[in-house]
Enzyme design. Structure first.
Site, PDB file in Angstrom:
ATOM      1  N   CYS A  80     -19.984 -14.944 -12.533  1.00  0.00           N
ATOM      2  CA  CYS A  80     -20.258 -16.016 -13.492  1.00  0.00           C
ATOM      3  C   CYS A  80     -21.661 -15.867 -14.061  1.00  0.00           C
ATOM      4  CB  CYS A  80     -20.108 -17.371 -12.798  1.00  0.00           C
ATOM      5  SG  CYS A  80     -20.421 -18.779 -13.880  1.00  0.00           S
ATOM      6  N   CYS A  86     -25.305 -23.276 -11.980  1.00  0.00           N
ATOM      7  CA  CYS A  86     -24.191 -24.179 -11.699  1.00  0.00           C
ATOM      8  C   CYS A  86     -24.136 -24.514 -10.218  1.00  0.00           C
ATOM      9  CB  CYS A  86     -22.894 -23.525 -12.156  1.00  0.00           C
ATOM     10  SG  CYS A  86     -21.426 -24.501 -11.798  1.00  0.00           S
ATOM     11  N   CYS A  89     -20.651 -23.083  -7.251  1.00  0.00           N
ATOM     12  CA  CYS A  89     -20.538 -21.958  -6.304  1.00  0.00           C
ATOM     13  C   CYS A  89     -21.921 -21.586  -5.787  1.00  0.00           C
ATOM     14  CB  CYS A  89     -19.936 -20.740  -6.987  1.00  0.00           C
ATOM     15  SG  CYS A  89     -18.311 -20.988  -7.689  1.00  0.00           S
ATOM     16  N   GLN A 291      -4.277 -29.258  -1.923  1.00  0.00           N
ATOM     17  CA  GLN A 291      -5.256 -28.208  -1.660  1.00  0.00           C
ATOM     18  C   GLN A 291      -5.479 -27.361  -2.914  1.00  0.00           C
ATOM     19  OE1 GLN A 291      -7.099 -28.033   0.864  1.00  0.00           O
ATOM     20  NE2 GLN A 291      -6.067 -28.967   2.597  1.00  0.00           N
ATOM     21  N   TYR A 320      -2.491 -38.886   7.990  1.00  0.00           N
ATOM     22  CA  TYR A 320      -3.154 -38.585   6.714  1.00  0.00           C
ATOM     23  C   TYR A 320      -2.248 -37.671   5.891  1.00  0.00           C
ATOM     24  CZ  TYR A 320      -7.062 -39.863   9.795  1.00  0.00           C
ATOM     25  OH  TYR A 320      -7.873 -40.476  10.727  1.00  0.00           O
ATOM     26  N   GLU A 341      -0.097 -42.664   5.925  1.00  0.00           N
ATOM     27  CA  GLU A 341      -1.087 -42.548   4.859  1.00  0.00           C
ATOM     28  C   GLU A 341      -1.510 -43.950   4.432  1.00  0.00           C
ATOM     29  OE1 GLU A 341      -3.697 -41.704   2.336  1.00  0.00           O
ATOM     30  OE2 GLU A 341      -2.711 -39.920   3.172  1.00  0.00           O
ATOM     31  N   ASP A 388      -4.822 -34.327   9.464  1.00  0.00           N
ATOM     32  CA  ASP A 388      -5.519 -33.679   8.353  1.00  0.00           C
ATOM     33  C   ASP A 388      -6.385 -34.727   7.665  1.00  0.00           C
ATOM     34  OD1 ASP A 388      -6.412 -31.949   6.434  1.00  0.00           O
ATOM     35  OD2 ASP A 388      -4.505 -31.795   5.356  1.00  0.00           O
ATOM     36  N   CYS A 415     -11.647 -29.542   6.958  1.00  0.00           N
ATOM     37  CA  CYS A 415     -12.490 -28.792   6.016  1.00  0.00           C
ATOM     38  C   CYS A 415     -13.963 -28.944   6.368  1.00  0.00           C
ATOM     39  CB  CYS A 415     -12.232 -29.258   4.587  1.00  0.00           C
ATOM     40  SG  CYS A 415     -12.660 -30.988   4.281  1.00  0.00           S
TER      41      CYS A 415
END
Length: 468
Positions: A80, A86, A89, A291, A320, A341, A388, A415
């Protein structure tokens, strides 16, 4: 040893030579100078840099590199052109092999340091076969440029200043033409853009989604109110882009950092795209959580199913559960799969997706995970619980409920290695053992890592350091 507090030559603005040794979990390069840790964005392990200190503390500091004195063998040319500006990333200058090594270390370090595990039974990380052009979703804030043009992109590192983009190397390639076209239309129609400081203007975000397998795309405008001519424009977009299946308008008039509001209206086409996931059909709406890396999510869920090796007589709870991304693959191998949920809209979508795939052994509940877990367990035994949770991990009340109902196996997808380690420590201090951890790179070019941990009930403390 020289006291760090009294050591000379440690002040903001100072220029130092620094060798980068590691990568932090936030994405910065990490070096050490006079026994102090220095964090440097856009640095690569092995770099020898000239660095200006931008902020200093007694034991650590932050810097910005001025010159590369000697580049690391792990340094590569970013894909990039605005990678150094930015905030999307952090690791584009880092070779992909070194990124994977850093992510494995991040998971292992969190589990040992925060979870207290003496050894971590960790499988090699699942690297992405496609480290670029993998994201199936892009949500761009919008602003007016200095010369009056429309800016759309991601925020500059540490600010709310938009770095303007016409293409993004990590987004699915189908999204780039939509981005360029949408910016041109917004400019031509002179739609007012939202000013978050003044809380004025209409158009806040441009949200784009694509089905990795189906190629279907969805375009959503997030506004504070009506836009003149938007219905006509929606039909025009639909006619000009063959893969575009729907154009939606989401209304968010609140003073908030949240992207989407509660109201979404379909302007043209349909209010969802269809995607296939492990052979299942899913309908995904503009604000649906799904995802961002479809291929890697499929790979990790395949590992989950292989490790569980369900025999078809188990009752499985998917906590979840969202729209059923995990529930539906689990239901194909279990006697029953029950999803929990807190968001009613997601549960409605999960029920629709189950019906779409003819899965009649599923049931979905709206409510707090801890409450519904206990309610279900009073009515029937639970064999497996799959978790999750969001990035903040599980509330302690959820962990207490798990310990009370005591399923034979727990699977925890996360995550965030730090909150995963925290929660596993609670469970393994009581009655579970950690049998395997599988990390996977869902987010190439960033410091984020996904992983799934497998626990089995033992009735004793897990494999951990003795507590004082």
């Amino acid at each position: 040893m020289t006291s760090l507090v009294n050591a000379p030559h440690w002040q903001q603005g100072q220029v130092i030579d620094l060798t980068i040794d590691d990568l932090s979990s936030s994405g910065d390069g990490v070096g050490r100078w006079q026994e102090r840790v220095v964090f440097v964005p856009n640095a690569v392990p092995g770099d020898k840099l000239q660095v200006r200190l931008t902020r200093v503390k007694p034991t650590h500091g932050f810097g910005q590199w001025l010159t590369i004195l000697e580049p690391s063998p792990h340094r590569v040319r970013p894909a990039c052109i605005v990678a150094d500006k930015c905030g999307g990333c952090q690791w584009q200058p880092v070779s992909y092999a070194r990124q994977l090594q850093a992510k494995e270390h991040q998971v292992q370090s969190a589990l040992m340091r925060l979870g207290g595990f003496v050894s971590v039974p960790m499988a090699p990380i699942l690297g992405a076969p496609q480290p670029l052009a993998y994201r199936n979703k892009a949500t761009y804030p919008l602003a007016r440029g200095a010369e009056g043009g429309v800016k759309a992109g991601y925020y500059r590192q540490g600010t709310h200043q938009i770095v303007n983009l016409n293409r993004c190397p990590i987004q699915h390639e189908a999204l780039n033409p939509l981005l360029v076209d949408a910016k041109a239309v917004i400019q031509a129609r002179a739609w007012s853009l939202y000013d978050e400081k003044k809380h004025q203007g209409r158009l806040r975000h441009l949200a784009l989604r694509v089905g990795h397998h189906t190629g279907q795309t969805l375009l959503t405008l997030v506004t504070t109110g009506p836009l003149p001519g938007v219905d006509e424009q929606a039909e025009q977009w639909l006619s000009e882009h063959p893969d575009l299946v729907g154009v939606c308008l989401n209304v968010n008039g609140k003073k908030t950092n949240a992207v989407f509001g509660d109201e979404t209206r379909c302007l043209a086409g349909q209010p969802y795209l269809e995607e296939t996931f492990l052979g299942l059909r899913l309908r995904i709406q503009p604000a649906t959580f799904f995802q961002v890396n479809t291929a890697q999510a499929e790979a990790l869920v395949s590992v989950l199913l292989e490790q569980l090796n369900l025999q078809g007589n188990e009752t499985v709870i998917d906590a979840y559960c969202g729209i059923g991304t995990l529930s539906l693959p689990l239901a194909r191998h279990a006697a029953r799969c029950l999803g929990i949920e807190s968001q009613a809209e997601a549960v409605a979508q999960a029920r629709q997706n189950a019906a779409l795939n003819g899965l009649q052994n599923t049931e979905f509940f709206v409510g707090a995970v801890e409450d519904v877990l206990l309610e279900i367990s009073r009515q029937q035994p639970v064999d497996v619980v799959v978790l999750d949770p969001p990035r903040k991990g599980c509330d302690r009340t959820v962990l207490d409920a798990l310990l009370e109902i005591s399923p034979a196996r727990i699977v925890y997808m996360s995550c965030n290695p730090a909150t995963l380690a925290r929660d596993l420590k609670v469970l393994c201090d009581q009655a579970y053992a950690l049998t395997m951890v599988q990390p996977a790179d869902f987010f190439p070019q960033t410091a984020h890592v996904e992983c799934v941990a497998f626990l089995e009930q033992t009735g004793m403390v897990g494999v951990k350091e003795p507590q004082p």
